[in-house]
Enzyme design. Structure first.
Site, short mmCIF file in Angstrom:
data_model
loop_
_atom_site.label_atom_id
_atom_site.label_comp_id
_atom_site.label_asym_id
_atom_site.label_seq_id
_atom_site.Cartn_x
_atom_site.Cartn_y
_atom_site.Cartn_z
N THR A 1 0.84 -1.21 0.00
CA THR A 1 0.00 0.00 0.00
C THR A 1 0.86 1.25 0.00
O THR A 1 0.57 2.22 -0.70
CB THR A 1 -0.94 0.00 1.21
OG1 THR A 1 -1.67 -1.23 1.25
CG2 THR A 1 -1.93 1.14 1.13
N ASP A 2 1.95 1.24 0.76
CA ASP A 2 2.88 2.37 0.76
C ASP A 2 3.48 2.56 -0.64
O ASP A 2 3.57 3.69 -1.14
CB ASP A 2 4.01 2.12 1.76
CG ASP A 2 3.64 2.54 3.17
OD1 ASP A 2 2.68 3.31 3.34
OD2 ASP A 2 4.33 2.11 4.11
N VAL A 3 3.92 1.48 -1.26
CA VAL A 3 4.55 1.57 -2.58
C VAL A 3 3.54 2.09 -3.60
O VAL A 3 3.85 2.98 -4.41
CB VAL A 3 5.12 0.21 -3.00
CG1 VAL A 3 5.59 0.24 -4.46
CG2 VAL A 3 6.30 -0.18 -2.10
#
Length: 412
Positions: free
Chosen positions: A184-186
């Site tokens: 999700t961060d990426v």
């Protein structure tokens, strides 16, 4: 700036990166790879949280661990590091002056967290109306959850991804499972970069900057893709299927005589080739399996039949046979096997960069292949505060005496 920093599709663009950890730094690294001058602003003496997220640590020429964590190295290539204490009035003044000449600012503080420093969008827009200001938070600038902190693992759960990942109920090892990368961060970092490029295009037409409000939860919901569409259209809540696909069969892992392999049959013609390769051509004529919708309805029966055959030969033997027949298939590689793969090597996905402590640092390459303005690899992930004096002189024209005064006052 030196010649090395003047190359790439985004040459001449200045990025003030106030973000930490992964989503924001990932976006900053992507812009830096594309040629932007990205200045990473960090806390004096501490820096980005991920600098302390080890082991593993980068090793020096004698094989001893340095202070540079592998996690930090993954998201900060091609940037310059500046240490500024934004808790001081002089530090705030420096950052406002830098923002006044920046094209882009990236931050991932809590909603409203930068207002106390005069570094919020409204304050900086007054100084630089052309500024593109990208805010990355867990839940966005609005809504009942806006004040909450957001973390990738938490968002994978709240955003539905973990409900789709893991072994199905009733199977061994059942239960929801997070993805093995902070995906999700990426993905949020990628969406941030896309939003910034769109804002740059808008500014070229209008001369106006803008505020980008990016939420990890929004990104996670948006990237549920076909699973979200299936729920919205069909009304049925998708369930965990392990490595199987909800709409395509056979499209999963299968056991072999010495491990596992993936078979990814996407159409009826490929299924016919698979059956012939398995030595069971009659399956492609079986009324239960002739079309993909029929195979989905009779998933369990077909998967059990395929299992009974794939266990009779090695992974390598099956992959060779299926590739020859045009059946999509492949191994399940460990990371050592990934970087030893001839295709990965041919595409140059591992790079080495000079590093002041280690001599060389191994990194994963940027996957974007641009023919006219290729990705650059000029600067290794910077050491804490490595470029403070250089950047303040370059961006602000700060002289040695003024810099020494700031350093003595521990502003930088």
């Amino acid at each position: 700036m030196g010649g090395a920093l003047s190359q790439g599709a985004l040459a001449g663009r200045r990025v003030l990166d106030l973000s930490r950890v992964l989503a924001g730094p990932w976006a900053g690294q992507l812009l830096a790879d594309l040629g932007a001058d990205v200045v990473k602003v960090e806390r004096p003496g501490a820096g980005d949280d991920t600098r302390a997220w080890g082991p593993p640590w980068l090793k020096d020429g004698q094989g001893e661990p340095t202070t540079e964590s592998a996690y930090y190295l993954s998201a900060n290539r091609n940037k310059r590091s500046v240490t500024i204490d934004m808790g001081t009035p002089q530090g705030q003044a420096l950052l406002r002056e830098m923002a006044a000449s920046a094209d882009i600012l990236i931050e991932n503080f809590k909603v409203g967290g930068l207002a106390q420093y005069g570094l919020d969008y409204a304050s900086l827009k007054a100084l630089n109306p052309r500024l593109i200001y990208c805010s990355i938070t867990g839940f966005g600038q609005t809504g009942p959850y806006a004040p909450r902190a957001g973390y990738d693992f938490l968002i994978q759960g709240m955003g539905g991804l973990m409900s789709l990942t893991g072994r199905p109920d009733g199977a061994a090892g059942e239960g929801p499972m997070k993805v093995g990368v902070a995906l999700t961060d990426v993905m949020t970092g990628l969406h941030a970069a896309v939003g910034i490029l769109a804002a740059l295009a808008h500014r070229e037409r209008t001369g106006e900057g803008q505020h980008i409000d990016l939420s990890l939860l929004d990104v996670q919901v948006a990237t549920l893709a076909n699973q979200a569409a299936s729920y919205l259209v069909g009304g049925a809540v998708p369930r965990r299927l392990g490595n199987a696909h909800p709409s395509i069969v056979p499209y999963q892992d299968f056991p072999t005589a010495n491990g596992y392999m993936i078979i990814a049959v996407g159409n009826d013609g490929q299924f016919e080739k698979l059956c012939a390769t398995l030595g069971r051509p009659e399956w492609s004529r079986d009324e239960r399996f002739v079309t993909n919708p029929q195979r989905v309805r009779n998933r369990e029966a077909l998967v059990a039949l395929i299992h009974g055959v794939t266990v009779t030969r090695s992974t390598e033997a099956w992959i060779a046979a299926m590739e020859a027949a045009g059946v999509p298939c492949g191994p399940i590689n460990r990371l050592d096997q990934v970087f030893a793969d001839p295709q990965v090597q041919a595409r140059g996905m591992r790079i080495e960069m000079a590093h002041p402590l280690a001599g060389q640092v191994p990194l994963v390459a940027n996957p974007i292949k641009l023919s006219a303005s290729p990705v650059r690899y000029d600067l290794p992930p910077p050491m804490l505060g490595e470029h403070t004096e250089e950047v303040l002189q370059c961006w602000l024209g700060l002289g040695p005496e003024a810099f020494a005064e700031l350093r003595d006052k521990k502003v930088v």
